[in-house]
Motif scaffolding. Structure first.
Motif, PDB file in Angstrom:
ATOM      1  N   ILE A  34       0.843  -1.198   0.000  1.00  0.00           N
ATOM      2  CA  ILE A  34       0.000   0.000   0.000  1.00  0.00           C
ATOM      3  C   ILE A  34       0.877   1.247   0.000  1.00  0.00           C
ATOM      4  N   GLY A  35       2.057   1.186   0.648  1.00  0.00           N
ATOM      5  CA  GLY A  35       2.986   2.313   0.626  1.00  0.00           C
ATOM      6  C   GLY A  35       3.447   2.639  -0.783  1.00  0.00           C
ATOM      7  N   THR A  36       3.606   1.614  -1.640  1.00  0.00           N
ATOM      8  CA  THR A  36       3.982   1.857  -3.033  1.00  0.00           C
ATOM      9  C   THR A  36       2.912   2.675  -3.750  1.00  0.00           C
ATOM     10  N   LEU A  37       1.633   2.326  -3.494  1.00  0.00           N
ATOM     11  CA  LEU A  37       0.526   3.093  -4.081  1.00  0.00           C
ATOM     12  C   LEU A  37       0.531   4.535  -3.560  1.00  0.00           C
ATOM     13  N   GLU A  38       0.827   4.721  -2.277  1.00  0.00           N
ATOM     14  CA  GLU A  38       0.832   6.062  -1.700  1.00  0.00           C
ATOM     15  C   GLU A  38       1.934   6.924  -2.321  1.00  0.00           C
ATOM     16  N   ARG A  39       3.118   6.352  -2.545  1.00  0.00           N
ATOM     17  CA  ARG A  39       4.209   7.106  -3.169  1.00  0.00           C
ATOM     18  C   ARG A  39       3.854   7.496  -4.601  1.00  0.00           C
ATOM     19  N   ARG A  40       3.236   6.573  -5.332  1.00  0.00           N
ATOM     20  CA  ARG A  40       2.830   6.889  -6.713  1.00  0.00           C
ATOM     21  C   ARG A  40       1.745   7.967  -6.717  1.00  0.00           C
ATOM     22  N   PHE A  41       0.864   7.950  -5.732  1.00  0.00           N
ATOM     23  CA  PHE A  41      -0.191   8.958  -5.651  1.00  0.00           C
ATOM     24  C   PHE A  41       0.391  10.341  -5.374  1.00  0.00           C
ATOM     25  N   ASN A  42       1.369  10.423  -4.447  1.00  0.00           N
ATOM     26  CA  ASN A  42       2.001  11.706  -4.151  1.00  0.00           C
ATOM     27  C   ASN A  42       2.717  12.280  -5.378  1.00  0.00           C
ATOM     28  N   SER A  43       3.394  11.398  -6.146  1.00  0.00           N
ATOM     29  CA  SER A  43       4.087  11.847  -7.352  1.00  0.00           C
ATOM     30  C   SER A  43       3.088  12.366  -8.388  1.00  0.00           C
TER      31      SER A  43
END
Length: 596
Positions: free
Chosen positions: A352-361
């Motif tokens: 889920i952290g991977t999705l959060e980083r992609r969302f911030n970018s």
């Protein structure tokens, strides 16, 4: 097909989110057993309460019967004191005291006898009557006095109870709502011939104490009936709710006390005074249910608290299990409404952290693109304005007008000079291109010059009203926003109107805003056109259509782009009554940093 649809409906709750599944499951586990226990407790309580009501009321009814027998025994004692007096009733030979001296013989004794009995018992007795067959006279004593009257027929024989004049009379009859009569006859021992009778009219309120004791439940009823079921005494002003079928069933059975349960309630019955009277009490089923409802309410509240705890527990479990997913989902929904302050601060280290980083970018890239687009539109609007201003050569016109004004002044034509001066000031104001923002005072001066030129055309036909609030002149506003509005007053509102034209300009400070109102008494705008204008003005600044001329949409768009979407132009109008255009801008002093 129907089985498939039913299966889908049953599976639908479990196809929802994990949080919902956990909540539903825990609520069912908590509520179902508690509901069964609550129902069982309510039924058990209702049955126990019914038994307690029956036991307590049977005891009260038995005590009331003894009280009734005691009170009626006292009344019978009064009657016996007259019936057993040998001076009043004949002996076995049928002789009375001083009978040979006429019908009035012995009256003082009779009067004194009746008066003494009444005085001793007047609390419960309304009147006492004595009839002597030998004298054929009825003696009556009450609160007024002792009196007598001739009467050939014994009142005890009226009604056909003793047609042969040899039957003993001992009965209780209803007199009025609050009184009853106790009737007893005096019969000769040898042949049972009636020698006379005693009639005692008593008050029912002597029984009120015991009736109030029986009336222990708020909604219950207590009545006194005779042996045939006729109402003798109802201590309450309202009509009875007792079922007649239940009364008939109770009174036509064995002469014993008892009770009957039904859907309407519980009916208690108790014979008194040798079964001449019945005490009947009815308790409605609502009282029983009300008593049981206390336990039911307690169980219900317990169930509600347990359910609430189960819901809280399920929500907490679901929350901590699905918290990162829900947080990311909410951020994405907020982004749909152009809210860019929804970046995920604490990024997890799992999938889920991977999705959060992609969302911030992705969020940062969208913000950059929006800012570039916004700046591009502002620059486009500025370029359009400057292009319109550059369509004529303002410097050449300004210099030419100054020359014309000088010639007019030298030829002693000051009026022409004033109008040429006003026109030249208009163009001078146009060529001041240092900034897109000017002061309110500068813009008002520009509008005044424009109106002065219009007065040259229309003379006294036009009347100008100016109301500029003090200290409003140093606030900033976009250049060229008032003159197009005033021009619209002439083009669309006043031309074609008969009578005097009025244009009123008002500038005032409202809280942290500056409001500029331009009002005319022209032809007004019809409802359809007014709604179309308002709809166009309500659009965001970058979405409004800009024409070739510097019209209302252009002015409104520039205000929104510079100060924000909450500012701009607002139009009100009535057909035939004029139009008011209000410009709202923030109160920013010249030199301060404008709003972004």
């Amino acid at each position: 097909m129907e089985i498939r649809n039913m299966t889908r409906r049953l599976q639908f709750p479990f196809q929802m989110s994990m949080r919902y599944k956990l909540m539903i499951l825990m609520v069912i586990i908590a509520v179902l057993p508690l509901t069964l226990v609550t129902i069982f407790a309510a039924k058990t309580t209702k049955h126990s309460l019914s038994l307690e009501i029956i036991r307590s009321n049977e005891s009260r009814m038995d005590w009331a019967a003894k009280y009734f027998d005691e009170k009626f025994g006292q009344l019978h004692s009064v009657a016996y004191s007259l019936l057993m007096d040998n001076n009043l009733f004949p002996n076995t030979n049928g002789e009375t005291i001083s009978a040979s001296n006429g019908p009035e013989t012995g009256k003082p004794y009779i009067d004194e006898k009746l008066r003494s009995l009444y005085v001793a018992n007047n609390t419960n007795i309304a009147s006492i009557s004595l009839y002597l067959n030998a004298k054929q006279r009825l003696y009556i004593v009450d609160k007024d006095a002792v009196r007598s009257t001739d009467q050939k027929v014994n009142p005890a024989l009226e009604g056909g109870e003793s047609a042969n004049n040899h039957q003993t009379v001992n009965k209780i009859v209803k007199s009025t709502h609050n009184n009853f009569k106790l009737i007893r006859s005096m019969n000769r021992f040898e042949d049972h011939e009636i020698l006379g009778g005693v009639f005692i009219e008593a008050r029912w309120n002597m029984m009120d104490n015991v009736i109030n004791m029986i009336h222990s439940e708020p909604n219950s009823e207590v009545l006194v009936l005779d042996a045939q079921g006729n109402l003798m005494y109802n201590p309450y002003p309202v009509q009875t709710m007792m079922d007649q079928e239940m009364l008939e069933k109770a009174l036509h059975g064995p002469m014993e006390p008892g009770f009957i349960e039904s859907k309407q309630g519980i009916l208690f019955y108790q014979p008194v005074v040798s079964a001449n009277l019945w005490i009947v009490k009815f308790i409605p089923i609502s009282y029983v249910n009300e008593g049981a409802s206390t336990t039911l309410s307690f169980s219900f509240y317990t169930a509600m608290v347990s359910t609430l705890l189960a819901i809280i527990l399920s929500v907490l479990i679901a929350y901590f299990t699905t918290k990162p997913i829900i947080r990311l989902t909410r951020s994405m929904k907020a982004l749909e409404h152009l809210n860019f302050n929804v970046g995920v601060d604490k990024v997890r280290s799992d999938e889920i952290g991977t999705l959060e980083r992609r969302f911030n970018s992705m969020l940062l890239k969208i913000k950059e693109l929006v800012q570039i687009e916004y700046k591009s539109k502002i620059e486009k609007r500025t370029a359009q304005l400057k292009a319109m201003q550059a369509q004529i050569n303002p410097h050449f016109l300004y210099n030419a007008l100054q020359s014309i004004g000088g010639v007019a002044l030298s030829r002693h034509a000051p009026e022409i000079y004033e109008y040429v001066r006003a026109l030249s000031e208009l163009f001078r104001y146009t060529i001041k291109m240092k900034s897109d923002l000017v002061t309110v005072a500068d813009e008002i001066e520009h509008v005044t010059n424009y109106l002065q030129i219009q007065k040259l055309r229309f003379q006294d036909m036009i009347h100008i009203q100016m109301d500029i609030e003090e200290d409003c002149g140093h606030y900033e506003l976009p250049k060229f926003i008032l003159q197009p509005i005033v021009e619209n007053c002439f083009v669309h509102g006043l031309e074609g109107k008969m009578g005097q034209w009025i244009i009123a300009i008002r500038v005032e400070k409202m809280m942290d805003d500056i409001e500029i109102s331009i009002e005319d008494n022209g032809l007004g705008i019809d409802e359809v056109r007014l709604e179309d204008i308002r709809r166009q003005l309500s659009r965001p600044g970058e979405d409004q259509v800009i024409g070739e001329s510097m019209g209302m949409n252009n002015v409104n768009s520039r205000i929104k782009l510079i100060f924000g979407q909450e500012y701009g132009m607002f139009v009100t109008s009535s057909k035939g009554a004029g139009t008011t255009v209000k410009v709202v801008i923030p109160a920013i002093v010249k030199g301060e940093e404008p709003l972004q």
